[in-house]
Motif scaffolding. Structure first.
Motif, short mmCIF file in Angstrom:
data_model
loop_
_atom_site.label_atom_id
_atom_site.label_comp_id
_atom_site.label_asym_id
_atom_site.label_seq_id
_atom_site.Cartn_x
_atom_site.Cartn_y
_atom_site.Cartn_z
N ASP A 1 0.83 -1.20 0.00
CA ASP A 1 0.00 0.00 0.00
C ASP A 1 0.88 1.26 0.00
OD1 ASP A 1 -2.55 1.44 0.55
OD2 ASP A 1 -1.53 1.87 2.45
N LEU A 2 1.94 1.24 0.78
CA LEU A 2 2.86 2.38 0.81
C LEU A 2 3.51 2.58 -0.56
CD1 LEU A 2 4.58 1.76 4.27
CD2 LEU A 2 3.18 3.74 3.67
N VAL A 3 3.91 1.49 -1.18
CA VAL A 3 4.58 1.59 -2.50
C VAL A 3 3.62 2.17 -3.54
CG1 VAL A 3 5.58 0.21 -4.37
CG2 VAL A 3 6.30 -0.19 -2.01
N GLU A 4 2.35 1.72 -3.49
CA GLU A 4 1.35 2.28 -4.43
C GLU A 4 1.24 3.78 -4.28
OE1 GLU A 4 -2.61 0.64 -3.98
OE2 GLU A 4 -1.75 -1.38 -4.17
N ARG A 5 1.54 4.26 -3.08
CA ARG A 5 1.39 5.69 -2.82
C ARG A 5 2.70 6.46 -2.98
NH1 ARG A 5 -0.93 5.06 2.75
NH2 ARG A 5 -0.50 7.28 2.77
N GLY A 6 3.69 5.83 -3.56
CA GLY A 6 4.91 6.57 -3.91
C GLY A 6 6.12 6.25 -3.07
N VAL A 7 5.97 5.38 -2.06
CA VAL A 7 7.11 5.07 -1.19
C VAL A 7 8.10 4.15 -1.92
CG1 VAL A 7 7.77 3.86 0.93
CG2 VAL A 7 5.86 5.47 0.95
N ARG A 8 9.38 4.48 -1.82
CA ARG A 8 10.44 3.67 -2.45
C ARG A 8 11.33 3.01 -1.41
NH1 ARG A 8 7.66 3.41 -5.51
NH2 ARG A 8 7.29 4.46 -7.47
N GLU A 9 11.33 3.54 -0.20
CA GLU A 9 12.21 3.02 0.85
C GLU A 9 11.40 2.84 2.13
OE1 GLU A 9 16.06 4.97 1.66
OE2 GLU A 9 15.41 5.13 3.74
N ILE A 10 11.51 1.65 2.72
CA ILE A 10 10.79 1.39 3.97
C ILE A 10 11.80 1.04 5.06
CG2 ILE A 10 9.23 -0.22 5.15
CD1 ILE A 10 7.52 -0.29 2.65
N THR A 11 11.65 1.69 6.20
CA THR A 11 12.46 1.33 7.37
C THR A 11 11.57 0.56 8.34
OG1 THR A 11 13.80 3.31 7.10
CG2 THR A 11 13.89 2.24 9.26
N LEU A 12 11.92 -0.70 8.55
CA LEU A 12 11.15 -1.55 9.47
C LEU A 12 11.53 -1.17 10.89
CD1 LEU A 12 11.76 -4.91 7.58
CD2 LEU A 12 9.85 -3.31 7.31
N LEU A 13 10.54 -0.91 11.71
CA LEU A 13 10.81 -0.44 13.07
C LEU A 13 10.45 -1.49 14.11
CD1 LEU A 13 9.28 3.16 13.09
CD2 LEU A 13 11.65 2.50 12.66
N GLY A 14 11.24 -1.50 15.16
CA GLY A 14 10.93 -2.30 16.33
C GLY A 14 11.93 -1.95 17.41
N GLN A 15 11.52 -2.00 18.65
CA GLN A 15 12.47 -1.73 19.74
C GLN A 15 13.60 -2.75 19.71
OE1 GLN A 15 9.15 -1.04 21.04
NE2 GLN A 15 9.63 1.13 21.22
N ASN A 16 13.24 -3.93 19.24
CA ASN A 16 14.18 -5.03 19.15
C ASN A 16 13.91 -5.73 17.84
OD1 ASN A 16 16.16 -6.65 20.43
ND2 ASN A 16 15.10 -6.14 22.33
N VAL A 17 14.10 -4.98 16.76
CA VAL A 17 13.53 -5.39 15.46
C VAL A 17 14.08 -6.72 14.97
CG1 VAL A 17 15.16 -4.15 13.96
CG2 VAL A 17 12.79 -4.46 13.23
N ASN A 18 15.33 -7.02 15.31
CA ASN A 18 15.90 -8.27 14.78
C ASN A 18 15.45 -9.49 15.59
OD1 ASN A 18 17.56 -7.41 16.87
ND2 ASN A 18 19.45 -8.07 15.91
N ALA A 19 14.69 -9.26 16.66
CA ALA A 19 14.05 -10.38 17.36
C ALA A 19 12.69 -10.69 16.72
CB ALA A 19 13.86 -10.04 18.83
N TYR A 20 12.40 -10.04 15.58
CA TYR A 20 11.11 -10.24 14.91
C TYR A 20 10.83 -11.73 14.69
CZ TYR A 20 7.46 -10.30 11.40
OH TYR A 20 6.29 -10.57 10.73
N HIS A 21 9.61 -12.14 14.97
CA HIS A 21 9.23 -13.55 14.73
C HIS A 21 7.73 -13.60 14.46
CE1 HIS A 21 7.58 -13.72 18.86
NE2 HIS A 21 8.57 -12.90 19.10
N GLY A 22 7.31 -12.83 13.46
CA GLY A 22 5.87 -12.73 13.16
C GLY A 22 5.35 -13.94 12.42
N ALA A 23 4.05 -14.19 12.58
CA ALA A 23 3.43 -15.36 11.95
C ALA A 23 3.47 -15.22 10.43
CB ALA A 23 2.00 -15.49 12.43
N GLY A 24 3.87 -16.31 9.77
CA GLY A 24 3.84 -16.39 8.31
C GLY A 24 2.94 -17.53 7.90
N PRO A 25 2.84 -17.82 6.59
CA PRO A 25 1.92 -18.87 6.12
C PRO A 25 2.26 -20.26 6.67
CG PRO A 25 3.15 -17.86 4.28
CD PRO A 25 3.54 -17.12 5.52
N THR A 26 3.55 -20.52 6.90
CA THR A 26 3.93 -21.86 7.39
C THR A 26 4.79 -21.77 8.64
OG1 THR A 26 5.82 -21.82 5.91
CG2 THR A 26 3.86 -22.99 5.11
#
Ligand code: 5AD
Ligand code: SF4
Length: 440
Positions: free
Chosen positions: A189-214
């Motif tokens: 959605d951001l890209v459709e609106r002109g965004v070319r660069e996204i910064t993923l944010l998190g207090q501890n972003v590299n501990a990310y472990h979000g649910a995926g399809p499998t």
């Protein structure tokens, strides 16, 4: 038709607050609010606060005090406090400053519209819960309006690390990762609106472990999914903990073209005694070895860091170990702070370093970091880098953008427009920016 109500949001602190402020503006947009740049003509003022350092709460109270005149002139004006001071102080804010109508913690922004309705009826409203529902899903989807070429996207919140100096585990709560499909939808959605660069944010972003399809995705796996999004050119992430720098993430720095060669990896201190007392669960040596592996994967990566000086019980020799570590790492950019006791955190109870000594150490560390930053910036001269143009410069025909390494770059007589990504040769290095020329 009545004129839209005006909302003034003042944002303090980290990039996550910037992201949250955008989401709050959208949530209230659904209630007929448009944003304004000054408090003077606002119908609602929101302070999105930070509690990480220094007399944060005191600053908020003095800022609130300044709105007294405005509120007297305009009794319908509603004033709210959001963010981490809201979470930490809660109802105390309304007790100490009765002109506050609304206090909302970082996990409850999706409830702002109902809170606003109650506040309009004259109620005092407080919500500092950690609710079960996902605030991001409850918030209104971003309007389809066009936007600038860079955006933040929160993928993870909270922290389970409990560094002895830090309030984040208390104000932002336990670590929670957003599911990957929601992040991907938001990114597209951001890209459709002109965004070319996204910064993923998190207090501890590299501990990310979000649910995926499998099963759960690591941050590297999420980055590879984002890599497939057409039109998205650059990916960054911040902030990382050394202990969560997994092999696949290190490898991605070498193999994923869209992942930019920049890594914010705070170490905080160079003395193992202090690191232990900080509850950092890494040593200076393990941090240095980690950086070796990261640099083996991506030799030109620019390393950024955070430092605290004057942590309780820090001796001159401990501080010297921090200087030694900095000498060895060579930081492209860094943030350094004098230790500030945060009520409720373990280190606040310990014997404090003499304040004058802490100031002196901070100055010495900052002098070294500034020198390193300048040396690395100067070493860019003659190199070819990618630049994403973000806005026009001060002079006619000039454009400003950021290099792959996040240096500010300006290009004179620039034929490119906002949102263009170009190859640029760096020709000179100034105080806080680089000058470049387009490579046709
Ligand atoms: N005092 C000083 N600096 C702090 N930080 C976090 N808590 C404190 C504190 N109590 C710094 C750390 C962290 C950055 C966001 O703020 O360096 O990485
Ligand atoms: Fe705070 Fe970062 Fe430590 Fe978490 S890892 S407690 S956010 S300094």
């Amino acid at each position: 038709m009545s004129a839209p109500k005006k909302l003034f949001i003042k944002t303090y602190g980290c990039q996550m607050n910037v992201y949250d402020s955008e989401r709050m503006a959208e949530a209230l947009g659904g209630e007929g609010y448009v944003e304004t740049k000054t408090a003077d003509d606002a119908d609602m003022i929101l302070l999105n606060t930070c509690h990480i350092r220094e007399k944060a709460a005191e600053k908020v109270y003095s800022e609130l005090g300044r709105f007294k005149g405005l509120k007297a002139e305009k009794p319908d004006l509603k004033i709210g406090v959001a963010g981490c001071v809201a979470q930490a102080e809660g109802a105390e804010i309304m007790r100490r400053q009765p002109l506050v109508d609304l206090v909302v913690g970082p996990q409850s922004y999706h409830r702002l519209p109902e809170m606003e309705t109650k506040a309009r009826k004259g109620e005092k409203v407080l919500d500092t819960d950690f609710p079960e529902e996902d605030k991001f899903e409850q918030l209104k989807r971003r309007p389809k309006a066009k936007r600038g070429p860079t955006a933040f996207l929160t993928v993870q919140e909270g922290c389970d690390k409990f560094c002895a100096f830090c309030v984040v585990p208390y104000t932002r709560g336990a670590e929670v990762s957003r599911p990957a499909d929601r992040i991907l939808t938001e990114a597209r959605d951001l890209v459709e609106r002109g965004v070319r660069e996204i910064t993923l944010l998190g207090q501890n972003v590299n501990a990310y472990h979000g649910a995926g399809p499998t099963g759960d995705l690591t941050l590297a796996q999420l980055i590879w999914e984002l890599d497939k999004v057409d039109g998205l050119e650059r990916i960054r992430f911040t902030t990382s903990h050394p202990n969560d720098m997994m092999d696949d993430l290190i490898e991605a720095h070498g193999t994923c073209k869209k992942l930019m060669p920049y890594l914010h990896l705070p170490v905080q201190a160079g003395s193992d005694k202090i690191l232990k007392r900080m509850n950092r669960s890494h040593t200076a040596e393990s941090y240095l070895r980690l950086l070796e592996r990261i640099r083996a994967a991506r030799p030109d990566i620019l390393i950024s860091g955070d430092f605290i000086v004057g942590f309780p019980e820090e001796s001159e020799a401990d501080f010297q170990a921090t200087l030694d570590l900095v000498e060895e790492v060579k930081y492209g950019t860094a943030y350094s702070f004098k230790y500030s006791p945060r009520p409720g955190t373990p280190a606040a109870e310990r014997t404090q370093v003499d304040p004058a000594e802490a100031v002196d150490r901070l100055q010495r560390l900052q002098a070294l970091l500034t020198r390193q930053q300048r040396e690395i910036q100067d070493s860019m001269v003659g190199r070819e880098v990618g630049v994403l143009f973000e806005k026009p410069g001060r002079f006619a025909g000039q454009m400003l953008g950021k290099s792959d390494y996040l240096h500010a770059v300006h290009v004179a007589d620039c034929s490119r427009k906002i949102g263009d990504l170009a190859r640029v040769r760096i020709v000179s290095s100034g105080t806080n920016s680089l000058a470049g020329e387009l490579i046709e």
